[in-house]
Design a protein around this motif. Structure first.
Motif, PDB file in Angstrom:
ATOM      1  N   SER A  30     -20.149  39.465 -44.528  1.00 33.40           N
ATOM      2  CA  SER A  30     -20.369  39.631 -43.060  1.00 33.40           C
ATOM      3  C   SER A  30     -20.393  38.511 -42.110  1.00 33.40           C
ATOM      4  N   LEU A  31     -21.187  37.720 -42.669  1.00 38.40           N
ATOM      5  CA  LEU A  31     -21.659  36.511 -41.742  1.00 38.40           C
ATOM      6  C   LEU A  31     -20.228  35.609 -41.443  1.00 38.40           C
ATOM      7  N   HIS A  32     -19.436  35.456 -42.573  1.00 37.37           N
ATOM      8  CA  HIS A  32     -17.949  34.822 -42.438  1.00 37.37           C
ATOM      9  C   HIS A  32     -17.081  35.491 -41.376  1.00 37.37           C
ATOM     10  N   LEU A  33     -17.322  36.980 -41.472  1.00 40.17           N
ATOM     11  CA  LEU A  33     -16.419  37.737 -40.436  1.00 40.17           C
ATOM     12  C   LEU A  33     -16.844  37.502 -39.125  1.00 40.17           C
ATOM     13  N   ALA A  34     -18.078  37.557 -38.805  1.00 43.02           N
ATOM     14  CA  ALA A  34     -18.807  37.171 -37.574  1.00 43.02           C
ATOM     15  C   ALA A  34     -18.114  35.571 -37.189  1.00 43.02           C
ATOM     16  N   ILE A  35     -18.218  34.763 -38.090  1.00 45.57           N
ATOM     17  CA  ILE A  35     -17.853  33.516 -37.724  1.00 45.57           C
ATOM     18  C   ILE A  35     -16.302  33.437 -37.469  1.00 45.57           C
ATOM     19  N   TRP A  36     -15.538  34.051 -38.141  1.00 42.68           N
ATOM     20  CA  TRP A  36     -14.042  34.131 -38.048  1.00 42.68           C
ATOM     21  C   TRP A  36     -13.750  34.579 -36.713  1.00 42.68           C
ATOM     22  N   ASN A  37     -14.601  35.652 -36.087  1.00 47.91           N
ATOM     23  CA  ASN A  37     -14.307  36.247 -34.654  1.00 47.91           C
ATOM     24  C   ASN A  37     -14.930  35.364 -33.412  1.00 47.91           C
ATOM     25  N   ASN A  38     -15.657  34.415 -34.109  1.00 42.53           N
ATOM     26  CA  ASN A  38     -16.566  33.708 -33.039  1.00 42.53           C
ATOM     27  C   ASN A  38     -17.556  34.488 -32.400  1.00 42.53           C
ATOM     28  N   ASP A  39     -18.042  35.495 -33.205  1.00 42.26           N
ATOM     29  CA  ASP A  39     -19.047  36.555 -32.257  1.00 42.26           C
ATOM     30  C   ASP A  39     -20.332  36.057 -32.687  1.00 42.26           C
TER      31      ASP A  39
ATOM     32  N   SER B  40      -5.112  11.819 -38.804  1.00 42.99           N
ATOM     33  CA  SER B  40      -5.782  13.171 -38.679  1.00 42.99           C
ATOM     34  C   SER B  40      -4.830  14.077 -38.773  1.00 42.99           C
ATOM     35  N   ALA B  41      -5.140  15.205 -39.675  1.00 40.14           N
ATOM     36  CA  ALA B  41      -4.473  16.252 -39.975  1.00 40.14           C
ATOM     37  C   ALA B  41      -4.253  17.654 -39.138  1.00 40.14           C
ATOM     38  N   ALA B  42      -2.974  18.030 -38.968  1.00 35.29           N
ATOM     39  CA  ALA B  42      -2.780  19.125 -38.059  1.00 35.29           C
ATOM     40  C   ALA B  42      -3.635  20.265 -38.630  1.00 35.29           C
ATOM     41  N   PHE B  43      -4.091  21.091 -37.640  1.00 32.81           N
ATOM     42  CA  PHE B  43      -4.882  22.284 -38.079  1.00 32.81           C
ATOM     43  C   PHE B  43      -3.984  23.194 -38.728  1.00 32.81           C
ATOM     44  N   GLU B  44      -4.409  23.857 -39.764  1.00 29.43           N
ATOM     45  CA  GLU B  44      -3.895  24.974 -40.550  1.00 29.43           C
ATOM     46  C   GLU B  44      -4.006  26.269 -40.022  1.00 29.43           C
ATOM     47  N   VAL B  45      -3.304  27.233 -39.782  1.00 30.76           N
ATOM     48  CA  VAL B  45      -3.206  28.509 -39.393  1.00 30.76           C
ATOM     49  C   VAL B  45      -3.594  29.331 -40.311  1.00 30.76           C
ATOM     50  N   LEU B  46      -4.878  30.218 -40.305  1.00 28.96           N
ATOM     51  CA  LEU B  46      -5.314  31.152 -41.618  1.00 28.96           C
ATOM     52  C   LEU B  46      -4.971  32.491 -41.102  1.00 28.96           C
ATOM     53  N   GLU B  47      -4.567  33.357 -42.159  1.00 32.36           N
ATOM     54  CA  GLU B  47      -4.219  34.566 -41.699  1.00 32.36           C
ATOM     55  C   GLU B  47      -5.270  35.366 -42.132  1.00 32.36           C
ATOM     56  N   LEU B  48      -5.911  36.634 -41.332  1.00 33.60           N
ATOM     57  CA  LEU B  48      -7.102  37.340 -41.441  1.00 33.60           C
ATOM     58  C   LEU B  48      -6.816  38.017 -42.973  1.00 33.60           C
TER      59      LEU B  48
ATOM     60  N   HIS C 278      -9.633  42.741 -48.441  1.00 30.90           N
ATOM     61  CA  HIS C 278     -10.300  43.941 -48.662  1.00 30.90           C
ATOM     62  C   HIS C 278     -10.815  44.706 -47.518  1.00 30.90           C
ATOM     63  N   LEU C 279     -10.484  43.977 -46.090  1.00 29.72           N
ATOM     64  CA  LEU C 279     -11.125  44.495 -45.101  1.00 29.72           C
ATOM     65  C   LEU C 279     -10.415  45.717 -44.595  1.00 29.72           C
ATOM     66  N   ALA C 280     -11.261  47.003 -44.145  1.00 27.93           N
ATOM     67  CA  ALA C 280     -10.730  48.202 -44.031  1.00 27.93           C
ATOM     68  C   ALA C 280      -9.717  47.965 -42.629  1.00 27.93           C
ATOM     69  N   VAL C 281      -8.536  48.922 -42.404  1.00 25.24           N
ATOM     70  CA  VAL C 281      -7.656  48.625 -41.310  1.00 25.24           C
ATOM     71  C   VAL C 281      -8.337  48.823 -40.142  1.00 25.24           C
ATOM     72  N   THR C 282      -9.311  49.811 -40.038  1.00 28.37           N
ATOM     73  CA  THR C 282     -10.175  49.994 -38.790  1.00 28.37           C
ATOM     74  C   THR C 282     -10.670  48.646 -38.218  1.00 28.37           C
ATOM     75  N   ARG C 283     -11.289  48.142 -39.190  1.00 30.18           N
ATOM     76  CA  ARG C 283     -12.139  46.863 -38.965  1.00 30.18           C
ATOM     77  C   ARG C 283     -11.353  45.948 -38.378  1.00 30.18           C
TER      78      ARG C 283
ATOM     79  N   GLN D 262      -8.719  45.873 -37.141  1.00 30.69           N
ATOM     80  CA  GLN D 262      -7.909  45.866 -35.865  1.00 30.69           C
ATOM     81  C   GLN D 262      -8.955  45.257 -34.681  1.00 30.69           C
ATOM     82  N   GLU D 263     -10.090  45.055 -35.082  1.00 33.75           N
ATOM     83  CA  GLU D 263     -11.202  44.551 -34.152  1.00 33.75           C
ATOM     84  C   GLU D 263     -11.224  43.120 -34.429  1.00 33.75           C
ATOM     85  N   CYS D 264     -10.492  42.562 -35.310  1.00 36.07           N
ATOM     86  CA  CYS D 264     -10.778  40.924 -35.689  1.00 36.07           C
ATOM     87  C   CYS D 264      -9.531  40.242 -35.270  1.00 36.07           C
ATOM     88  N   LEU D 265      -9.717  38.984 -35.027  1.00 37.29           N
ATOM     89  CA  LEU D 265      -8.671  37.958 -34.499  1.00 37.29           C
ATOM     90  C   LEU D 265      -7.580  37.936 -35.724  1.00 37.29           C
ATOM     91  N   PRO D 266      -6.464  37.952 -35.507  1.00 35.39           N
ATOM     92  CA  PRO D 266      -5.420  38.142 -36.634  1.00 35.39           C
ATOM     93  C   PRO D 266      -5.317  36.918 -37.456  1.00 35.39           C
TER      94      PRO D 266
END
Length: 540
Positions: free
Chosen positions: A119-128, A409-417, A423-428, A430-434
């Motif tokens: 959960s903490l990682h997901l909050a960081i992902w969303n910058n929440d 310096s290296a270019a940024f890598e794009v990570l997919e949600l 294993h993130l629920a579909v409804t959840r 949809q609320e996150c950054l893709p």
């Protein structure tokens, strides 16, 4: 009965007896709701946490004098939501805080539905940041929970979430924890971020954590040392390189190691490297593992001493220098890969000091790998190796024609949600950054296969494991002995390696030769700071 505080000073009291009373650090008369503002004034150590039951907490005590923190994002679910905590850090670590309008029933609801480890990682992902702070209050254990082998703090650094990193550092995240790639949080911070205040705090906290880790570890080592025979051992370090003609310029060192009970004394002659010259003199390390990990560094020429504790946590000048020196550097690390090692006996016997007729073995397939953690775009790229070896590395790399330039310096890598949280629920989801941008994973800088010779003696007075325990102490302040530990823990035939080669970094190796060793007793005064030695002055 609930525990509100963990104080190491005089008792304090709440100013409203209708809430609860605190005496001697323990709270009594548990309550269910705080409706009126409650003033708290208490002196607490930096590493402790002011907390109420159900994790209603001020998550850390920043070491910033006169700083006011208004944590309006820390909110319970019932109105009014914010602010519910206001704290001022004054001189000497005095904390004055106000708690108001906190309904513990709302927090109890959170506890009935505990957060997922990620959960903490997901909050960081969303910058929440609101969710991040709430989760730290709800479940402080999430602070060091791993997701795909990475802690929340390490994840926040990789995603360049400066505010999240700052919050996690202030919450006393473990900055020494290494991720699945082998990098500590502190290494990632110094390679990726440039905020001077944050870097200074990371240097300060990581040093404190390293010191306390060493102090705790030293008590375990102390018990192991007590089981090792008291001894007197002499060995040499001879440095070499594959670069033509450069080997003649490299230094040597002669070391005498004495052990008595749980104490060690290591006498050596090589201190520092600077350009083409080597700092030499008469130096000693005294390690008193049974005395809370006390380690002393003696300079016999200057008749002065320093301590590991001062170097790590007491000298603010050194801490600031460390932060400034490491800013923007590309962290590097090297390690031995022994997965494909084979050891073959030869028909030869050799002499090493007082140890004769030592069987000679050849080691094949030992690989030294060097990894670099590239800076993100916009952060200056500077090559970085251990401070002890930096000038020598500069010299050797220059002779190799490689100079000191670091890769760009290296270019940024794009990570997919879906890749990071599969294993993130579909409804959840949809609320996150893709997608988010992230610093790319570490890349191999160099790999070199090392072919080495090892002489094994059946007559050495210690076993390999016993010397590993001794090297564990010295490695706390000297990187060379960490490499010795790694080598000794590889699969070798029976006998003690009285002579062997190990890589220090990609272009530099060392031959370690044990020339004498005996079981004996020592005088107690050999393991104390001599009279007339003065403490080392603080560096300007």
């Amino acid at each position: 009965m609930c525990s509100f505080f963990n104080f190491q000073s005089t008792p304090c009291c709440w100013n409203s007896s209708s809430i609860c009373r605190v005496h001697g650090g323990n709270a009594v008369d548990k309550v269910d709701k705080i409706e009126q503002p409650v003033e708290i004034s208490a002196r607490i150590p930096a590493v402790e946490r002011v907390s109420l039951e159900h994790a209603i907490a001020y998550p850390s005590v920043p070491q910033v004098k006169g700083r006011e923190d208004i944590l309006d994002g820390l909110e319970a679910r019932g109105p009014p939501k914010s602010p519910f905590l206001r704290a001022t850090v004054e001189n000497g670590g005095v904390v004055n805080a106000t708690l108001e309008n906190v309904d513990l029933a709302d927090v109890a609801e959170d506890e009935a539905n505990p957060a997922e480890p990620s959960s903490l990682h997901l909050a960081i992902w969303n910058n929440d940041m609101v969710s991040l702070r709430r989760l730290l209050l709800q479940e402080p254990g999430l602070l060091n929970a791993e997701h795909h082998g990475t802690s929340p703090a390490g994840f926040a650094v990789r995603l360049m979430r400066l505010e999240a990193v700052t919050c996690l550092v202030e919450s006393r995240a473990n900055l020494l924890r290494r991720d699945k790639e082998g990098w500590s949080v502190a290494q990632r911070v110094f390679g990726a971020l440039t905020d001077d205040n944050l870097l200074a705090e990371v240097a300060r906290l990581s040093n404190h954590q390293a010191w306390h880790k060493w102090r705790d570890k030293s008590m375990q080592i102390s018990r192991r040392l007590e089981e090792i025979p008291d001894c007197d051992i002499t060995f040499t370090w001879v440095f070499s390189t594959w670069i033509p003609l450069a080997g003649k310029l490299l230094p040597e060192d002669t070391v005498r190691l004495r052990k008595a009970g749980s104490s060690l004394r290591v006498d050596y002659t090589l201190k520092t490297f600077s350009g083409m010259s080597w700092g030499r003199g008469q130096f000693s390390l005294l390690a008193c593992t049974g005395k809370e990990g006390a380690v002393f560094f003696l300079d016999h020429d200057r008749r002065e001493f320093d301590t590991l504790e001062r170097r790590m946590i007491q000298d603010e000048t050194l801490i600031q220098k460390k932060a400034s020196r490491r800013k923007g550097h590309m962290p590097r690390r090297g390690y031995l890969n022994v997965n494909n090692v084979t050891v073959k006996a030869t028909a030869d016997l050799a002499q090493c000091g007082s140890f004769g007729k030592c069987p000679v073995y050849q080691i094949y397939g030992m690989e030294y790998r060097s990894m670099v953690l590239q800076n993100p775009p916009g952060v200056g790229a500077q090559a970085s190796v251990s401070a002890q070896w930096r000038p020598l590395a500069k010299l050797v790399n220059g002779m190799a024609g490689g100079g000191t330039a670091a890769p760009p310096s290296a270019a940024f890598e794009v990570l997919e949600l879906g890749d990071v949280f599969p294993h993130l629920a579909v409804t959840r989801a949809q609320e996150c950054l893709p997608t988010v941008q992230a610093i790319p994973a570490a890349t191999p800088k160099q790999s070199r296969t090392v072919q080495a010779t090892v002489l094994l003696s059946p007559d050495f007075p210690l076993t390999r494991q016993q010397f590993v325990d001794i090297a564990d102490v010295v490695a706390a302040s000297d990187d060379r002995y960490a490499a010795v530990k790694d080598f000794f823990e590889t699969s070798l035939p029976s006998g003690f390696p009285v002579q062997f080669q190990i890589p220090i970094f990609s272009a530099l190796s060392a031959t370690v030769s044990f020339t004498s060793g005996r079981i004996c007793t020592h005088e107690p005064e050999e393991f104390v700071v001599p009279e007339g030695y003065s403490p080392k002055a603080t560096d300007p």
